[in-house]
Design an enzyme around this catalytic site. Structure first.
Site, PDB file in Angstrom:
ATOM      1  N   SER A   1       0.877  -1.340  -0.252  1.00  0.00           N
ATOM      2  CA  SER A   1      -0.928   0.147   0.177  1.00  0.00           C
ATOM      3  C   SER A   1       0.893   1.640   0.084  1.00  0.00           C
ATOM      4  O   SER A   1       0.406   2.208  -0.381  1.00  0.00           O
ATOM      5  CB  SER A   1      -0.854  -0.480   1.361  1.00  0.00           C
ATOM      6  OG  SER A   1      -0.474  -0.221   2.311  1.00  0.00           O
TER       7      SER A   1
HETATM    8  C1  LIG Z   1       4.243   4.597  -4.308  1.00  0.00           C
HETATM    9  S1  LIG Z   1       4.014   5.823  -3.268  1.00  0.00           S
HETATM   10  C2  LIG Z   1       4.480   7.159  -3.307  1.00  0.00           C
HETATM   11  C3  LIG Z   1       5.631   7.581  -3.293  1.00  0.00           C
HETATM   12  C4  LIG Z   1       6.540   8.910  -3.088  1.00  0.00           C
HETATM   13  N1  LIG Z   1       6.374   9.611  -3.723  1.00  0.00           N
HETATM   14  C5  LIG Z   1       8.120   8.254  -2.111  1.00  0.00           C
HETATM   15  O1  LIG Z   1       8.396   9.775  -2.550  1.00  0.00           O
HETATM   16  O2  LIG Z   1       8.021   7.633  -1.338  1.00  0.00           O
HETATM   17  C6  LIG Z   1       2.001   5.910  -3.665  1.00  0.00           C
HETATM   18  C7  LIG Z   1       1.763   7.030  -1.718  1.00  0.00           C
HETATM   19  O3  LIG Z   1       0.335   7.164  -2.555  1.00  0.00           O
HETATM   20  C8  LIG Z   1      -0.907   7.065  -0.881  1.00  0.00           C
HETATM   21  N2  LIG Z   1      -1.808   7.518  -2.264  1.00  0.00           N
HETATM   22  C9  LIG Z   1      -2.793   6.594  -2.133  1.00  0.00           C
HETATM   23  N3  LIG Z   1      -4.061   6.780  -2.602  1.00  0.00           N
HETATM   24  C10 LIG Z   1      -3.998   8.422  -2.159  1.00  0.00           C
HETATM   25  C11 LIG Z   1      -4.786   9.240  -2.549  1.00  0.00           C
HETATM   26  N4  LIG Z   1      -6.451   9.540  -3.166  1.00  0.00           N
HETATM   27  N5  LIG Z   1      -4.483  10.837  -1.702  1.00  0.00           N
HETATM   28  C12 LIG Z   1      -2.866  11.127  -1.373  1.00  0.00           C
HETATM   29  N6  LIG Z   1      -2.167   9.766  -1.592  1.00  0.00           N
HETATM   30  C13 LIG Z   1      -2.277   8.894  -1.889  1.00  0.00           C
HETATM   31  C14 LIG Z   1      -0.180   6.211  -0.901  1.00  0.00           C
HETATM   32  O4  LIG Z   1      -0.903   5.857   0.409  1.00  0.00           O
HETATM   33  C15 LIG Z   1       1.787   5.604  -0.768  1.00  0.00           C
HETATM   34  O5  LIG Z   1       1.886   6.347  -0.139  1.00  0.00           O
END
Ligand SMILES: C[S@@+](CC[C@H](N)C(=O)[O-])C[C@H]1O[C@@H](n2cnc3c(N)ncnc32)[C@H](O)[C@@H]1O
Length: 388
Positions: free
Chosen positions: A95
């Site tokens: 997640s």
């Molecule tokens: C691939 S990770 C991002 C990596 C991050 N940019 C980094 O530098 O570590 C995706 C993130 O998006 C978040 N996420 C998922 N749905 C979201 C939403 N509707 N609004 C904000 N964040 C969300 C997840 O909880 C997760 O932490």
């Protein structure tokens, strides 16, 4: 060598690797040099254990492995099951993760944000990407939204410790953007979407960009770059590959059916010459996968090539969870085809894929970047553009 010295070496080697591979341009290279990734990696990360489950790896227990992961050019899993792993401590679904540094660099290059511009990042995760943006743009120009309160707080702490406390970390639903700080020059999503939320377009200045990984149940692996017009619509296309987890509200259907021998006996059998990799392996068949992702909705696909299967057989699954329809193709590496296909249910998923794959071949194999995306208040529209 001390742990700190090892971290410095790991950091230097990662930046060298990104520079040599060509993904880091002159503008972002000093930025990556200035922001050590390990400072944003939590003490507990997750790795694959036996049987496909995810198991925790604690920095305190295995500092060497933790460091290797922190400075590898690979994604690191930083949260499972929305922070609620099973009672035995194992996880099922990723997640949150710190994205693969190569992909981070590619997305930042496509984002092309310049000092002085204002950026909204969706999906703060560890805060590493927000720190890179802050280092290049000025921290006060960076707003980042994370839906998970615990992750948001951990990222806030890491950003503050690294000197980027002027970054605004919002706990909330990034699908709605962040109106109090709009308009932005860039909205950069680090979560994939199936439908681009119009709020992102609405909160971007005309001429600004919305950059987001994009995908569907069939294939999730494109990077979409959209330009916002004076009329506040957004137009653009897929410019690269990028495989990300999706926004929580737009999660993909997880293929999963329990079938018996009887189900197989009642399925329709046919044969095909289409090799599964030609329609399922995004590395070698990206353009076909994108066309099928666009033209065959609500069809989850999974493909395990022969080398992953104990019986040495490759298996392609197609599943529509809503109608319970499924199709399965088996192939053995020693046989060139035809391959046997079983399909069952109200949707003939294999027939749909077969028809649309042939449509794609007959259309001259249009590349992924020929699909034109338009985002308006009414929704997302995708159309094949003219040949170039
Ligand atoms: C691939 S990770 C991002 C990596 C991050 N940019 C980094 O530098 O570590 C995706 C993130 O998006 C978040 N996420 C998922 N749905 C979201 C939403 N509707 N609004 C904000 N964040 C969300 C997840 O909880 C997760 O932490």
């Amino acid at each position: 060598m001390t742990a700190a010295a090892e971290e410095q070496v790991g950091h230097r080697q990662l930046v060298e690797h990104l520079t040599e591979s060509g993904v880091l341009g002159a503008d972002w290279q000093p930025v990556f040099e200035a922001v050590p990734r390990a400072e944003f990696i939590p003490e507990t990360v997750w790795v694959e254990g036996d049987g496909g489950v995810l198991v925790p790896l604690y920095r305190t227990q295995d500092p060497q492995r933790w460091r290797e992961l922190a400075y590898a050019d690979d994604a690191i899993i930083t949260q499972v099951d929305d922070g609620h792993p099973a009672l035995d401590g194992t996880g099922r679904r990723i997640s949150s993760s710190a994205s693969m540094p190569t992909v981070v660099a590619q997305m930042l290059a496509h984002c092309a944000a310049q000092p002085g511009q204002r950026v909204l990042e969706i999906g703060t995760g560890t805060g590493y990407n927000a720190a890179l943006l802050a280092q290049r743009l000025d921290a006060g120009n960076v707003v980042t939204i994370e839906i998970d309160p615990e992750l948001a707080q951990t990222a806030r702490n890491a950003l503050t410790a690294a000197g980027y406390d002027a970054v605004t970390v919002v706990t909330g639903d990034g699908a709605q953007g962040y109106p109090p700080a709009a308009p932005f020059d860039r909205v950069l999503s680090t979560t994939a979407v199936q439908q681009v939320p119009y709020d992102w377009v609405d909160q971007t200045r005309p001429g600004g960009l919305v950059i987001t990984p994009w995908g569907t149940d069939y294939y999730n692996g494109g990077l979409l770059v959209l330009t916002v017009t004076e009329e506040h619509t957004a137009l653009g296309c897929l410019v690269d590959k990028a495989s990300f987890m999706t926004l929580r509200q737009q999660r993909l259907t997880r293929p999963g059916l329990t079938l018996t021998a009887e189900d197989d006996a009642h399925a329709t059998c046919s044969y095909t010459d289409i090799h599964p990799a030609d329609i399922a392996n995004g590395h070698v068949a990206f353009d076909a996968c994108i066309a099928l992702a666009i033209r065959v909705p609500h069809c989850a696909m999974s493909y395990a090539p022969p080398e992953l299967d104990t019986d040495g057989e490759g298996i392609l699954w197609l599943i529509d969870a809503h109608s319970g329809s499924w199709a399965r193709l088996h192939h053995h590496p020693d046989h060139d085809g035809p391959y046997r296909v079983l399909q069952s249910g109200s949707r003939h998923l294999w027939d749909e894929i077969h028809t649309n794959y042939h449509w794609w071949l007959n259309a001259g194999r249009p590349p992924a970047d020929r699909w034109r995306f338009t985002i308006t208040p009414e929704g997302q529209h995708i159309q094949l553009g003219p040949r170039r």
